[in-house]
Motif scaffolding. Structure first.
Motif, mmCIF file in Angstrom:
data_model
loop_
_atom_site.group_PDB
_atom_site.id
_atom_site.type_symbol
_atom_site.label_atom_id
_atom_site.label_comp_id
_atom_site.label_asym_id
_atom_site.label_seq_id
_atom_site.Cartn_x
_atom_site.Cartn_y
_atom_site.Cartn_z
ATOM 1 N N GLY A 145 -17.716 6.683 -11.223
ATOM 2 C CA GLY A 145 -17.119 7.958 -10.849
ATOM 3 C C GLY A 145 -17.176 8.273 -9.370
ATOM 4 O O GLY A 145 -16.285 8.915 -8.827
ATOM 5 N N SER A 146 -18.217 7.824 -8.704
ATOM 6 C CA SER A 146 -18.379 8.008 -7.266
ATOM 7 C C SER A 146 -19.421 6.997 -6.794
ATOM 8 O O SER A 146 -20.091 6.351 -7.605
ATOM 9 C CB SER A 146 -18.828 9.438 -6.931
ATOM 10 O OG SER A 146 -20.097 9.722 -7.530
ATOM 11 N N LYS B 135 -24.428 1.796 -1.438
ATOM 12 C CA LYS B 135 -23.882 2.599 -2.520
ATOM 13 C C LYS B 135 -22.940 1.746 -3.367
ATOM 14 O O LYS B 135 -22.251 0.856 -2.856
ATOM 15 C CB LYS B 135 -23.118 3.807 -1.964
ATOM 16 C CG LYS B 135 -23.953 4.737 -1.091
ATOM 17 C CD LYS B 135 -24.992 5.487 -1.898
ATOM 18 C CE LYS B 135 -25.717 6.498 -1.018
ATOM 19 N NZ LYS B 135 -26.741 7.259 -1.778
ATOM 20 N N TYR B 136 -22.904 2.041 -4.661
ATOM 21 C CA TYR B 136 -22.082 1.273 -5.597
ATOM 22 C C TYR B 136 -21.261 2.224 -6.459
ATOM 23 O O TYR B 136 -21.733 3.293 -6.852
ATOM 24 C CB TYR B 136 -22.958 0.417 -6.514
ATOM 25 C CG TYR B 136 -23.859 -0.570 -5.800
ATOM 26 C CD1 TYR B 136 -23.484 -1.898 -5.648
ATOM 27 C CD2 TYR B 136 -25.083 -0.168 -5.280
ATOM 28 C CE1 TYR B 136 -24.306 -2.811 -5.010
ATOM 29 C CE2 TYR B 136 -25.913 -1.067 -4.637
ATOM 30 C CZ TYR B 136 -25.521 -2.389 -4.499
ATOM 31 O OH TYR B 136 -26.337 -3.286 -3.867
ATOM 32 N N LEU C 10 -23.696 -10.197 -13.184
ATOM 33 C CA LEU C 10 -23.208 -8.882 -12.765
ATOM 34 C C LEU C 10 -22.676 -8.979 -11.342
ATOM 35 O O LEU C 10 -23.311 -9.591 -10.470
ATOM 36 C CB LEU C 10 -24.328 -7.847 -12.839
ATOM 37 C CG LEU C 10 -23.902 -6.392 -12.628
ATOM 38 C CD1 LEU C 10 -23.089 -5.902 -13.817
ATOM 39 C CD2 LEU C 10 -25.103 -5.486 -12.409
ATOM 40 N N PHE C 11 -21.522 -8.362 -11.111
ATOM 41 C CA PHE C 11 -20.916 -8.325 -9.785
ATOM 42 C C PHE C 11 -20.555 -6.874 -9.442
ATOM 43 O O PHE C 11 -20.545 -6.004 -10.320
ATOM 44 C CB PHE C 11 -19.642 -9.176 -9.742
ATOM 45 C CG PHE C 11 -19.852 -10.630 -10.090
ATOM 46 C CD1 PHE C 11 -20.318 -11.525 -9.144
ATOM 47 C CD2 PHE C 11 -19.582 -11.097 -11.368
ATOM 48 C CE1 PHE C 11 -20.511 -12.859 -9.458
ATOM 49 C CE2 PHE C 11 -19.775 -12.431 -11.692
ATOM 50 C CZ PHE C 11 -20.241 -13.313 -10.739
ATOM 51 N N HIS C 12 -20.261 -6.643 -8.176
ATOM 52 C CA HIS C 12 -19.774 -5.326 -7.779
ATOM 53 C C HIS C 12 -18.604 -5.483 -6.829
ATOM 54 O O HIS C 12 -18.392 -6.554 -6.225
ATOM 55 C CB HIS C 12 -20.883 -4.499 -7.123
ATOM 56 C CG HIS C 12 -21.277 -4.930 -5.751
ATOM 57 N ND1 HIS C 12 -20.741 -4.383 -4.609
ATOM 58 C CD2 HIS C 12 -22.156 -5.875 -5.320
ATOM 59 C CE1 HIS C 12 -21.268 -4.949 -3.545
ATOM 60 N NE2 HIS C 12 -22.134 -5.858 -3.938
ATOM 61 N N GLY C 13 -17.823 -4.434 -6.694
ATOM 62 C CA GLY C 13 -16.681 -4.460 -5.799
ATOM 63 C C GLY C 13 -16.372 -3.068 -5.291
ATOM 64 O O GLY C 13 -17.036 -2.088 -5.652
ATOM 65 N N THR C 14 -15.337 -2.973 -4.481
ATOM 66 C CA THR C 14 -14.982 -1.687 -3.860
ATOM 67 C C THR C 14 -13.586 -1.227 -4.230
ATOM 68 O O THR C 14 -13.162 -0.160 -3.799
ATOM 69 C CB THR C 14 -15.083 -1.809 -2.328
ATOM 70 O OG1 THR C 14 -14.221 -2.867 -1.872
ATOM 71 C CG2 THR C 14 -16.512 -2.110 -1.902
#
Length: 516
Positions: A417-418, A486-487, A438-442
């Motif tokens: 959500g943010s 931040k994610y 697990l991965f993260h992105g923008t």
């Protein structure tokens, strides 16, 4: 090197070891686990062996109890519960078997020593004690996130491997245990690491009671009234804030933090020694009297948790400004007294603590399937609906666990959500044996084959924590998040499926995010 069972060697109070039908070196249990060497007998009268999993060719520890059946129920239930939680600071549990005349638990073999053995060489410095306390608190946070209790935290169940990894072993809980007792036991671990003494007589923590190695661990130092001496009273060089934290955790009148908050605080303190760890800057969570210095034993019994960080900052600011005013002498104009009229908030900004860690609500989710026919992209909302009995699942694949030649993988994308500070992500699965990362992105991408392909290409450049390969539990916990970052968008990516109904299939029952 000693590999213990429940953390303690047998002592005078241990029950007799039953040897009827006892195993011998070379025997293979369950057609899989070869016994190599009898290591010792633990304080509960169980036999501890070093073994080898002849299928996967890896060393294991085998803890046997005679007899099995009803008398082994608690041991087996605790092992099954522990096997569901996968965390770098928890000893992996591989198997739990009841053969009637005997029962045994097969778990990860740790090359190293217990904290009890390590501290026998002398108390640890503040930095190392903090590292160990952080690892134990992090392990407990993973356990508590599943609403379970460890119930057996003490110096014998904390293992330090030869490569420096700290792991917590041998969960053993009953109705008398609670998450609070687990957390207070971390205070006991810190106290023991810093002093070489266990505060079990004043606060009988689980695992240190009679029959569980009490005689093997020295009692804490006390005064004539039985009051516990603070670590700084026992030995020099203990940082004041670590001393306060330890005593607050052991003080029944001070409400302890949750395990995840405690882990976050210890992680903040867990810095290399060459970064001046042993200064006394410490956490602002624990207050000290600003008046005359009391006697150490009186101080040990009088610490209390601060009402709020704002109050602490105000006290600190007032004390600082009073000191400045006093140094200025009579030349200071009373009308410009900074105590009465503070004009800057900079000190408060500099000293602000990290926000409290808690659940982060997922706002939406998508199934990511760039190589599929889009028949499996339904029901993504079930991974965060709070119902662990119902989730999203793949179809059954018949060719191979790694999807054969059909696809490289598939997964679940979630939106927080943010942008948020994330501490951990826990994924509850329907079965053991899956492999995932697990991965993260923008960037958010449309739910199409091309959109999914673009998302995977972007996100796979940014892994979080280590990958789980054919893991032995139904819960994966990812903790490799950068505290300074931040994610918002995360991708749980599945690369291999477990056996199911003559094929390969996996369900994602729930995804839980902790952070602030």
């Amino acid at each position: 090197m000693t590999q213990v069972g429940e953390g303690q060697d047998a002592d005078e109070s241990a029950p007799p070891v039953m040897t009827f039908g006892a195993p011998t070196a070379g025997e293979i249990l369950a057609e899989r686990y070869e016994l190599v060497e009898h290591i010792n007998n633990d304080s509960a009268g169980r036999l501890v062996w070093r073994g080898v999993d002849v299928v996967l060719r890896r060393p294991v520890a085998v803890v046997l109890r005679y007899p099995g059946g009803d008398s082994a129920t608690e041991m087996l239930q605790a092992a099954v519960a522990a096997s569901r939680v996968i965390h770098p600071n928890l000893v992996g549990v591989y198997d739990a078997i009841d053969e009637g005349e005997r029962a045994y638990v097969v778990r990860e073999w740790v090359d190293g020593r217990s904290l009890r053995e390590l501290a026998a060489d002398g108390p640890l410095d503040g930095a190392r004690a903090t590292t160990i306390g952080n690892a134990v608190a992090s392990a407990l946070a993973a356990v508590h996130a599943t609403d379970m209790v460890h119930g057996n935290v003490h110096p014998g169940t904390v293992m330090i491997s030869d490569d420096g990894r700290v792991v917590l072993a041998d969960a053993r809980t009953d109705g008398d245990d609670s998450q609070e007792s687990d957390i207070r036991a971390v205070g006991g671990i810190l106290y023991f690491a810093l002093t070489g003494h266990w505060p079990h007589a004043e606060a009988p923590l689980r695992g240190a009671t009679a029959g569980h190695g009490r005689a093997a661990i020295p009692d804490a130092v006390r005064d004539a009234t039985g009051a516990l001496a603070a670590p700084r009273q026992v030995r020099a060089g203990v940082p004041a804030y670590l001393d306060d934290l330890t005593m607050d955790l052991l003080d029944a009148e001070v409400a302890p933090p949750s395990s995840d908050v405690l882990a976050a605080e210890l992680a903040r303190l867990d810095v290399p020694a060459d970064d001046h760890y042993l200064d006394n800057s410490g956490p602002l969570r624990f207050a000290a009297d600003t008046g005359d210095e009391p006697s150490p034993l009186a101080a040990a019994g009088g610490r209390k948790v601060a009402i709020g960080i704002a109050g602490l900052l105000a006290v600190a600011l007032v004390g600082l400004l009073i000191g400045i005013s006093a140094l200025g002498g009579d030349d200071k104009d009373p009308q410009t007294n900074p105590v009465a009229q503070p004009t800057s908030s900079a000190p408060a900004d500099d000293a602000s603590p990290a926000p409290a860690v808690g659940p982060i609500k997922i706002s939406k989710a998508q199934i990511i399937d760039p190589d599929g026919d889009r028949t499996e992209v339904k029901d993504a909302d079930k991974v965060f609906d709070g119902d662990e009995d119902e989730g999203w699942e793949t179809q059954t694949y018949r060719r191979a666990a790694n999807f054969g030649n059909l696809k490289k993988g598939m997964g679940v994308w979630v939106d927080l959500g943010s942008e948020r500070s994330v501490k951990s992500v826990q994924v509850l699965l329907s079965a053991q044996g899956a492999s995932a990362q697990l991965f993260h992105g923008t960037t958010e991408h449309p739910s199409t084959k091309s959109g999914d392909a673009q998302l995977v290409a972007e996100y796979q450049q940014k892994p979080v924590g280590r990958a789980f390969e054919e893991h032995d539990g139904t819960t994966m916990t990812f903790t490799g998040f950068d505290a300074e970052q931040k994610y918002r968008y995360l991708l749980f990516w599945i690369t291999e499926l477990p056996d199911s109904d003559g094929g390969y299939k996996l369900g994602v029952q729930e995804i839980k995010v902790q952070g602030s």
